[in-house]
Design a protein around this motif. Structure first.
Motif, mmCIF file in Angstrom:
data_model
loop_
_atom_site.group_PDB
_atom_site.id
_atom_site.type_symbol
_atom_site.label_atom_id
_atom_site.label_comp_id
_atom_site.label_asym_id
_atom_site.label_seq_id
_atom_site.Cartn_x
_atom_site.Cartn_y
_atom_site.Cartn_z
ATOM 1 N N PHE A 67 0.816 -1.210 0.000
ATOM 2 C CA PHE A 67 0.000 0.000 0.000
ATOM 3 C C PHE A 67 0.857 1.271 0.000
ATOM 4 O O PHE A 67 0.488 2.269 -0.604
ATOM 5 C CB PHE A 67 -0.923 -0.006 1.228
ATOM 6 N N THR B 36 -5.120 -8.566 6.175
ATOM 7 C CA THR B 36 -5.261 -7.621 5.063
ATOM 8 C C THR B 36 -6.298 -6.536 5.337
ATOM 9 O O THR B 36 -6.087 -5.360 5.033
ATOM 10 C CB THR B 36 -5.655 -8.381 3.778
ATOM 11 N N THR C 36 -5.717 -2.825 6.822
ATOM 12 C CA THR C 36 -5.037 -1.871 5.947
ATOM 13 C C THR C 36 -6.034 -1.156 5.051
ATOM 14 O O THR C 36 -5.964 0.063 4.869
ATOM 15 C CB THR C 36 -3.983 -2.591 5.096
ATOM 16 N N TYR C 37 -6.976 -1.892 4.501
ATOM 17 C CA TYR C 37 -7.927 -1.275 3.586
ATOM 18 C C TYR C 37 -8.999 -0.471 4.322
ATOM 19 O O TYR C 37 -9.526 0.499 3.772
ATOM 20 C CB TYR C 37 -8.502 -2.322 2.628
ATOM 21 N N ALA D 53 -6.908 2.602 4.961
ATOM 22 C CA ALA D 53 -6.616 3.296 3.707
ATOM 23 C C ALA D 53 -7.780 4.168 3.257
ATOM 24 O O ALA D 53 -7.573 5.263 2.723
ATOM 25 C CB ALA D 53 -6.267 2.288 2.618
ATOM 26 N N ASN E 130 -16.877 5.523 4.695
ATOM 27 C CA ASN E 130 -15.732 4.853 5.314
ATOM 28 C C ASN E 130 -16.115 4.218 6.646
ATOM 29 O O ASN E 130 -15.712 3.089 6.943
ATOM 30 C CB ASN E 130 -14.589 5.844 5.549
#
Length: 176
Positions: free
Chosen positions: A84, A128, A131-132, A135, A154
């Motif tokens: 990323f 994983t 992180t997203y 992000a 979000n």
């Protein structure tokens, strides 16, 4: 039957997400990919889907070391954050492609080993997903800090993702 319904629902949600992103890029960035770019992206997505089903059916046939799920999850978190944080340049694109291919090859080998379990698969997702989630907030603060709808989106995504992760974790615990 529930597996087919879930798969169909996932496919529909994926297509809905593609449509939302397509519309957003047209409105906010006044960007429209060329037909060749759209065909290329669709071909790559389809190839990855077909590949996933191909590898799903292969039997586990190898002995060897497999990391504990928590180590795999932590390593995945570090790995995906390095991906990323790559630079936004052609060198970054090349680095990202090599980085993802190397990770896929390592995971392919590990996942063929007899000790590999559903807990390892869950660890990949659990490593994983944060992180997203993070992000989304970072990118919103950089690109559209005043966009209330983006911030709300979000938060909704983060809450749903965390809820699904918890539910999946509970189900995985019951399987073993």
């Amino acid at each position: 039957m529930a597996g087919n319904v879930g798969l169909a629902l996932t496919g529909l949600l994926y297509l809905l997400g593609c449509w939302i992103i397509f519309q957003d890029l047209q409105v906010t960035e006044e960007f429209l990919a060329t037909p060749a770019q759209m065909i290329g992206a669709g071909t790559v997505a389809l190839a990855l889907i077909v590949t996933a089903f191909f590898f799903e059916k292969r039997p586990k046939d190898a002995d060897g070391w497999v990391p504990k799920p928590w180590i795999l999850g932590t390593g995945t978190f570090v790995w995906i954050n390095a991906f990323f944080l790559r630079p936004e340049s052609w060198a970054g694109v090349l680095f990202g492609a090599v980085f993802l291919l190397a990770g896929a090859l390592v995971l392919f080998r590990l996942s063929r080993r007899r000790e590999w379990s559903v807990r390892h698969e869950f660890a990949l997702v659990a490593g994983t997903l944060p992180t997203y989630i993070f992000a989304g907030f970072v990118l919103t603060s950089l690109i559209r800090p005043q966009d209330t709808l983006a911030w709300i989106g979000n938060v909704i995504f983060a809450l749903v993702a965390i809820g699904l992760l918890i539910a999946t974790g509970n189900r995985v615990r019951k399987l073993e």
